[in-house]
Design a protein around this motif. Structure first.
Motif, mmCIF file in Angstrom:
data_model
loop_
_atom_site.group_PDB
_atom_site.id
_atom_site.type_symbol
_atom_site.label_atom_id
_atom_site.label_comp_id
_atom_site.label_asym_id
_atom_site.label_seq_id
_atom_site.Cartn_x
_atom_site.Cartn_y
_atom_site.Cartn_z
ATOM 1 N N ASP A 28 -4.756 12.405 -1.909
ATOM 2 C CA ASP A 28 -3.992 11.021 -1.525
ATOM 3 C C ASP A 28 -3.951 10.304 -2.862
ATOM 4 O OD1 ASP A 28 -6.766 10.732 -0.749
ATOM 5 O OD2 ASP A 28 -6.088 9.177 0.420
ATOM 6 N N VAL A 29 -5.305 9.916 -3.160
ATOM 7 C CA VAL A 29 -5.391 8.866 -4.361
ATOM 8 C C VAL A 29 -4.560 9.540 -5.515
ATOM 9 C CG1 VAL A 29 -7.027 7.845 -6.104
ATOM 10 C CG2 VAL A 29 -7.660 8.433 -3.753
ATOM 11 N N ARG A 32 -0.862 8.872 -4.993
ATOM 12 C CA ARG A 32 -0.944 7.286 -5.001
ATOM 13 C C ARG A 32 -0.863 7.182 -6.623
ATOM 14 N NH1 ARG A 32 -1.439 3.920 -0.310
ATOM 15 N NH2 ARG A 32 -2.274 5.272 1.366
ATOM 16 N N SER A 36 2.477 5.651 -8.808
ATOM 17 C CA SER A 36 2.378 4.324 -9.377
ATOM 18 C C SER A 36 2.935 4.322 -10.894
ATOM 19 C CB SER A 36 0.931 3.683 -9.066
ATOM 20 O OG SER A 36 0.875 3.374 -7.744
ATOM 21 N N PRO A 106 1.871 1.779 -4.889
ATOM 22 C CA PRO A 106 1.022 2.627 -3.945
ATOM 23 C C PRO A 106 -0.380 2.883 -4.247
ATOM 24 C CG PRO A 106 3.220 3.782 -4.703
ATOM 25 C CD PRO A 106 3.024 2.532 -5.508
ATOM 26 N N LEU A 107 -0.741 2.553 -5.589
ATOM 27 C CA LEU A 107 -2.055 2.343 -5.669
ATOM 28 C C LEU A 107 -2.167 0.990 -6.439
ATOM 29 C CD1 LEU A 107 -4.961 3.598 -5.704
ATOM 30 C CD2 LEU A 107 -4.563 4.535 -7.806
ATOM 31 N N GLU A 151 -0.839 17.176 -2.572
ATOM 32 C CA GLU A 151 -0.572 16.023 -2.137
ATOM 33 C C GLU A 151 0.291 15.922 -0.879
ATOM 34 O OE1 GLU A 151 1.240 14.419 -5.812
ATOM 35 O OE2 GLU A 151 -0.208 14.901 -6.724
ATOM 36 N N ALA A 155 -1.133 14.103 2.266
ATOM 37 C CA ALA A 155 -0.328 13.081 3.260
ATOM 38 C C ALA A 155 -0.108 13.374 4.625
ATOM 39 C CB ALA A 155 1.175 13.006 2.423
#
Length: 444
Positions: A28-29, A32, A36, A106-107, A151, A155
């Motif tokens: 998930d990171v 993001r 981004s 997002p991040l 991913e 999510a």
């Protein structure tokens, strides 16, 4: 430090994902970060301006112990325990025409500037202690499709976890609301019980303060009292009746300003002072003014309307003194009715006292009604209330006297626009009839 220059978006995305994969960032990171970078680089690449990606391995300063979100202990980005190293990922815009917009990424970026954006993400220390010199663009076993699928799974898992948590919280909230509602109902019931118990206690105390029914030959007497609030029965409407040494019945009706215990105390002070003065033999005309003189130094805020009546049960002679109080109603046995009007001012008023004494004669079967304004002003119209009182008295005159005051009050209060304490007394002469006296006469 490693640097790579990109002129199209797909290679840049792949480089970001490889970098994230290499440092074992959660899916998930990684998603993001890729989103981004894509949001920031897309406009530049479409305009034909290149962007550069670099990564550096940094140690977290010992005096801060913060993760990517700036917190100590648990990292706000990865949700894991904070690490001793950071991955600093920087996106450079060497030909950017103006400041970069980094809001709503997002991040969130930890270090945005005019021509670059840096994300600092907590990571575990690389096994060899260094980063690769370059960010190769090859696919290898870890393909772009696998990265995207990973991913998406992350999510979906995160979404499912949030949905489950939302359902759990919703269920807990429903249970809490049900418990609060049940507690509220219990508190309301308890409060109602306490109000009733409190009102009952006050009612018993007030009843104890009211004089007991009298038995006087030649007379029938009855009283009705109802507070404005049944759960707060104390008020300023009070009465007193007793026989003087010559056998004459003395009646005092008081309406002290206000409600509650304080007005009850004021009304009692008036009735006690009047009783003392009457038994001492003071003239009826002087009692109201003298009561004012006695009580005002003790209670400067006291205000009360007062009606005094003296009735000889043997002769039917009636004498009245009035201090701003509603007039007594005399309903004769033949149905004729009249109010015994008399001017005067009450206790606490300027120039207190009755201007004169009104004399009237009552025959056998005649009904005398003494009351407070709560009986006639429930519809906010005293004149209309007095007319209705005559009609109610005629309607119930044939009943036993003990039932008349309550029956009249019930008729008068079918509509209540102005709730107030209500007091009504009924007195009927039962002796032999005498020649009718045509009208009331005033005297001293």
């Amino acid at each position: 430090m490693t640097d790579s220059l990109f002129r199209t978006l797909p290679p840049l995305r792949r480089a970001v994902r490889r970098l994230a994969r290499r440092h074992r960032l959660p899916a998930d990171v990684r998603a993001r970060l890729a989103l981004s970078v894509t949001d920031l680089a897309d406009g530049e690449l479409r305009a034909g301006r290149p962007v550069a990606l670099s990564a550096a391995h940094e140690a977290i300063p010992a005096d801060t112990g913060t993760g990517a979100g700036g917190d100590t202990g648990t990292d706000t980005v990865t949700g894991t325990e904070a690490h001793s190293h950071l991955l600093a990922v920087t996106l450079h815009f060497p030909e950017a025409p103006g400041p970069l917009t980094t809001a709503d990424l997002p991040l969130p970026a930890t270090e945005p500037s005019r021509d670059s954006v840096t994300w600092r993400i907590p990571v575990s220390e690389p096994e060899d202690g260094s980063l690769p010199a370059t960010l190769p663009d090859g696919g290898g076993r870890w393909t772009q499709m696998r990265a995207v699928e990973e991913e998406l799974r992350a999510a979906f898992a995160r979404t499912d976890a949030l949905i489950a948590e939302h359902r759990r919280l919703k269920h807990e909230l429903a249970e809490t609301n049900a418990g609060v509602l049940a507690l509220y109902v219990q508190l309301e019931e308890r409060d109602e019980q306490l109000r009733k118990a409190h009102g009952q206690i006050l009612q018993e105390l007030e009843d104890a303060l009211r004089p007991q029914p009298l038995t006087i030959e030649g007379l029938e007497l009855a009283v009705h009292y109802a507070p404005a609030d049944p759960n707060a029965p104390t008020g300023g409407d009070h009465y007193d009746w007793f026989q003087l040494p010559d056998g004459t019945l003395h009646i005092t009706v008081v309406d002290a300003l206000g409600h509650g215990v304080r007005s009850t105390r004021s009304a009692l002070n008036v009735t006690h002072a009047v009783r003392t003065l009457a038994l001492e033999g003071h003239p009826l005309k002087s009692i109201l003014a003298r009561t004012h003189e006695i009580l005002m130094p003790l209670d400067p805020e006291l205000m009360a309307t007062v009606l005094l009546a003296r009735l000889n049960p043997a002769t039917g002679e009636l004498r009245l003194a009035n201090g701003s109080h509603p007039p007594a109603l005399l309903l004769q046995a033949d149905g004729a009715a009249r109010y015994l009007e008399l001017r005067g001012r009450g206790i606490g008023y300027p120039l207190p006292g009755s201007e004169e004494i009104l004399h009237a004669d009552i025959d056998a079967g005649d009904l005398l009604i003494l009351y407070t304004d709560g009986l006639t002003e429930s519809r906010r119209d005293p004149t209309e209330g007095e007319l209705r009182l005559i009609e109610a008295a005629r309607r119930h005159a044939a009943k036993p006297v003990t039932e008349i005051p309550t029956a009249i009050a019930a008729d008068m209060h079918t509509v209540v626009l102005h709730p107030d304490d209500t007091l009504a007394l009924a007195i009927r002469l039962t002796g032999s009839s005498r020649p009718e006296v045509p009208a009331a006469r005033a005297g001293t």
